[in-house]
Motif scaffolding. Structure first.
Motif, PDB file in Angstrom:
ATOM      1  N   ALA A 233      32.424 -12.807  13.011  1.00  0.00           N
ATOM      2  CA  ALA A 233      32.608 -13.291  13.802  1.00  0.00           C
ATOM      3  C   ALA A 233      33.488 -14.144  12.419  1.00  0.00           C
ATOM      4  O   ALA A 233      34.581 -14.205  11.724  1.00  0.00           O
ATOM      5  CB  ALA A 233      32.768 -14.344  14.867  1.00  0.00           C
ATOM      6  N   SER A 234      32.706 -14.532  11.704  1.00  0.00           N
ATOM      7  CA  SER A 234      32.280 -15.426  10.622  1.00  0.00           C
ATOM      8  C   SER A 234      33.236 -14.543   9.337  1.00  0.00           C
ATOM      9  O   SER A 234      34.181 -15.201   8.646  1.00  0.00           O
ATOM     10  CB  SER A 234      30.479 -15.387   9.758  1.00  0.00           C
ATOM     11  OG  SER A 234      30.276 -14.801   9.594  1.00  0.00           O
ATOM     12  N   ILE A 235      32.741 -12.794   9.548  1.00  0.00           N
ATOM     13  CA  ILE A 235      33.752 -11.949   8.253  1.00  0.00           C
ATOM     14  C   ILE A 235      35.331 -12.486   8.909  1.00  0.00           C
ATOM     15  O   ILE A 235      36.376 -12.323   8.151  1.00  0.00           O
ATOM     16  CB  ILE A 235      33.043 -11.042   8.458  1.00  0.00           C
ATOM     17  CG1 ILE A 235      32.077 -10.289   7.886  1.00  0.00           C
ATOM     18  CG2 ILE A 235      34.754 -10.098   7.903  1.00  0.00           C
ATOM     19  CD1 ILE A 235      31.821  -9.310   8.493  1.00  0.00           C
ATOM     20  N   LYS A 236      35.380 -12.040   9.777  1.00  0.00           N
ATOM     21  CA  LYS A 236      37.188 -12.893  10.534  1.00  0.00           C
ATOM     22  C   LYS A 236      37.856 -14.223  10.208  1.00  0.00           C
ATOM     23  O   LYS A 236      38.667 -14.338  10.179  1.00  0.00           O
ATOM     24  CB  LYS A 236      37.583 -12.592  12.514  1.00  0.00           C
ATOM     25  CG  LYS A 236      37.255 -11.508  12.439  1.00  0.00           C
ATOM     26  CD  LYS A 236      37.572 -11.957  14.376  1.00  0.00           C
ATOM     27  CE  LYS A 236      36.842 -10.111  14.696  1.00  0.00           C
ATOM     28  NZ  LYS A 236      37.115 -10.173  16.146  1.00  0.00           N
ATOM     29  N   VAL A 237      36.908 -15.241  10.127  1.00  0.00           N
ATOM     30  CA  VAL A 237      37.191 -16.637   9.366  1.00  0.00           C
ATOM     31  C   VAL A 237      37.552 -16.501   7.641  1.00  0.00           C
ATOM     32  O   VAL A 237      38.222 -17.352   7.910  1.00  0.00           O
ATOM     33  CB  VAL A 237      36.373 -17.394   9.846  1.00  0.00           C
ATOM     34  CG1 VAL A 237      36.167 -18.593   9.552  1.00  0.00           C
ATOM     35  CG2 VAL A 237      36.315 -17.647  11.346  1.00  0.00           C
ATOM     36  N   LYS A 238      36.462 -16.139   7.483  1.00  0.00           N
ATOM     37  CA  LYS A 238      36.623 -15.619   5.581  1.00  0.00           C
ATOM     38  C   LYS A 238      38.370 -14.722   5.488  1.00  0.00           C
ATOM     39  O   LYS A 238      38.697 -15.265   4.698  1.00  0.00           O
ATOM     40  CB  LYS A 238      35.672 -14.909   5.207  1.00  0.00           C
ATOM     41  CG  LYS A 238      34.685 -15.877   5.130  1.00  0.00           C
ATOM     42  CD  LYS A 238      32.693 -15.197   4.321  1.00  0.00           C
ATOM     43  CE  LYS A 238      32.073 -14.121   5.244  1.00  0.00           C
ATOM     44  NZ  LYS A 238      31.043 -14.342   4.553  1.00  0.00           N
ATOM     45  N   ASN A 239      38.275 -13.628   5.998  1.00  0.00           N
ATOM     46  CA  ASN A 239      39.085 -13.387   6.483  1.00  0.00           C
ATOM     47  C   ASN A 239      40.897 -14.212   5.985  1.00  0.00           C
ATOM     48  O   ASN A 239      41.408 -14.017   5.692  1.00  0.00           O
ATOM     49  CB  ASN A 239      39.043 -11.923   6.391  1.00  0.00           C
ATOM     50  CG  ASN A 239      38.355 -10.837   6.111  1.00  0.00           C
ATOM     51  OD1 ASN A 239      38.078 -11.227   5.202  1.00  0.00           O
ATOM     52  ND2 ASN A 239      37.705  -9.732   6.628  1.00  0.00           N
TER      53      ASN A 239
END
Lengths: 252, 252
Positions: A233-239
């Motif tokens: 989820a944090s990768i999605k947020v960063k992207n």
């Protein structure tokens, strides 16, 4: 969405001085952080008055709702220290002079010139059947009865007592969290963050807006009991943040 | 002993981030102090989770117990901001787009380059029949429905909202307090302070021990709605302290 393989807890602060604003509570934040680190979920915190009936009723009710109730305040030697007698009443047991608590107090005051008078002896009075909670600061113990842990109100003493308690009680799954800061108003993030949260039942996303020297930004906290879910989820947020031409910053 | 010609209030902080320990609450202490100065008696403070049912039930229950309920947190634009809909549900009214709130938001964002998108428009949605609470910091209003005052969680905004509220609600008798510090352990003071308190139904005496650089002391706070009672009791306390060869020190 609630995920919970964690014991639940409520923190109860007892003291008129906190409700009058004279004393600013520092115990709730401390307990909250320690419990989180220990895998225990604090589901509520409450500050109530030094009122006997209020304490009795509150302890009876809250001790049925969660695995652990922690209290602070009201176990000193003065007339406004009524927590011990109220907690005993909540569990329908008498308060008795505790020999081990008495030994600790005698030992603590020995050679200090401070008299172990009747007021101080009150701190050796403990509900029948309760276990003592060590007080490495000033000797007078807290106590544990049923699922209620009764601690002192003075932050330094409360913190020392909590340290001891947490070594002896069941901890839970650790919550993993990743905090990401960006200079984007939360109103621009809201819809997509909800989508990201909805895509995985194991995660919670919190949004905390900030304003610094005229700059608007948001801290986004992704939390999960599952490390992989948290990272995905944090990768999605960063992207998502990058789509604004912004560089997400991992904080803490 | 309870003396009360003061309206009563409960402060309700809504937010997972406070219960996880990530954010340290600063609103309860602020509200406590302001209410005390305004003659309103804060009888409880509570921190609860961003959980719809919990908020609904808590608002329903607490709003019946006291004259005023103040809340902070959960009225922003993101998916975890659910206080507005939960408070509306608590009073069985719908949430509607409020024209005046919309006007304020449009005015606030005009010329900033920030889009008043659907997430931000959510901040113009207010329970039917509620009165707006001014937000001089960032425009998005709080609201008052029945005896519940719903404020933002960001301390600076919450404080500005509370200022506005307190100008418009009934205040009570002011509590008078005199704080006296001495270098005497509270255990030596306990019995006589209880005697002094018992001698006058109009006063409350609180005892707050302190430890500084190896010195033990106690702050004694005499509180009353009656100024004369407060002064009479504080003279007794000062005279009692002098019997130890100590000089009582008035603080604050």
């Amino acid at each position: 969405m609630t995920i919970n393989t964690q014991p639940t807890a409520i923190m109860l602060v007892i003291g008129n001085e906190v409700l009058s604003g004279r004393t600013k509570d520092k115990n709730i934040g401390w307990v909250a952080e320690q419990l989180t680190n220990h895998g225990i979920k604090l589901v509520e915190a409450r500050i109530i008055m030094d009122d006997h009936d209020t304490i009795v009723e509150t302890i009876r009710k809250l001790s049925k709702e969660v695995e652990y109730v922690f209290t602070s305040g009201g176990i000193g030697p003065t007339h406004d220290d009524i927590t011990t007698s109220a907690v005993a009443k909540a569990f329908n047991v008498p308060v008795l002079r505790n020999e081990e608590a008495l030994r600790r107090l005698k030992n603590h005051y020995k050679g200090t010139g401070i008299e172990l008078n009747s007021a101080r002896l009150k701190m050796a009075d403990i509900p029948e059947g309760a276990l003592l909670i060590d007080n490495p600061v000033s000797a007078a113990p807290g106590f544990n009865i049923e699922n209620v842990f009764v601690m002192a109100g003075v932050p330094k003493i409360m913190q020392a007592m909590l340290d001891g308690i947490l070594k002896n009680i069941k901890s839970g799954s650790k919550m993993v969290s990743i905090s990401i800061a960006c200079k984007i108003g939360e109103g621009n993030l809201a819809q997509e963050l909800q989508n990201i949260e909805n895509a995985d039942d194991n995660i919670e996303i919190g949004c905390y807006p900030w304003f610094k020297s005229g700059v608007i930004g948001t801290n986004i906290v992704v939390r999960s009991l599952n490390k992989d879910s948290c990272q995905r989820a944090s990768i999605k947020v960063k992207n998502f943040i990058k789509t604004f031409g912004e560089t997400p910053e991992i904080i803490e």
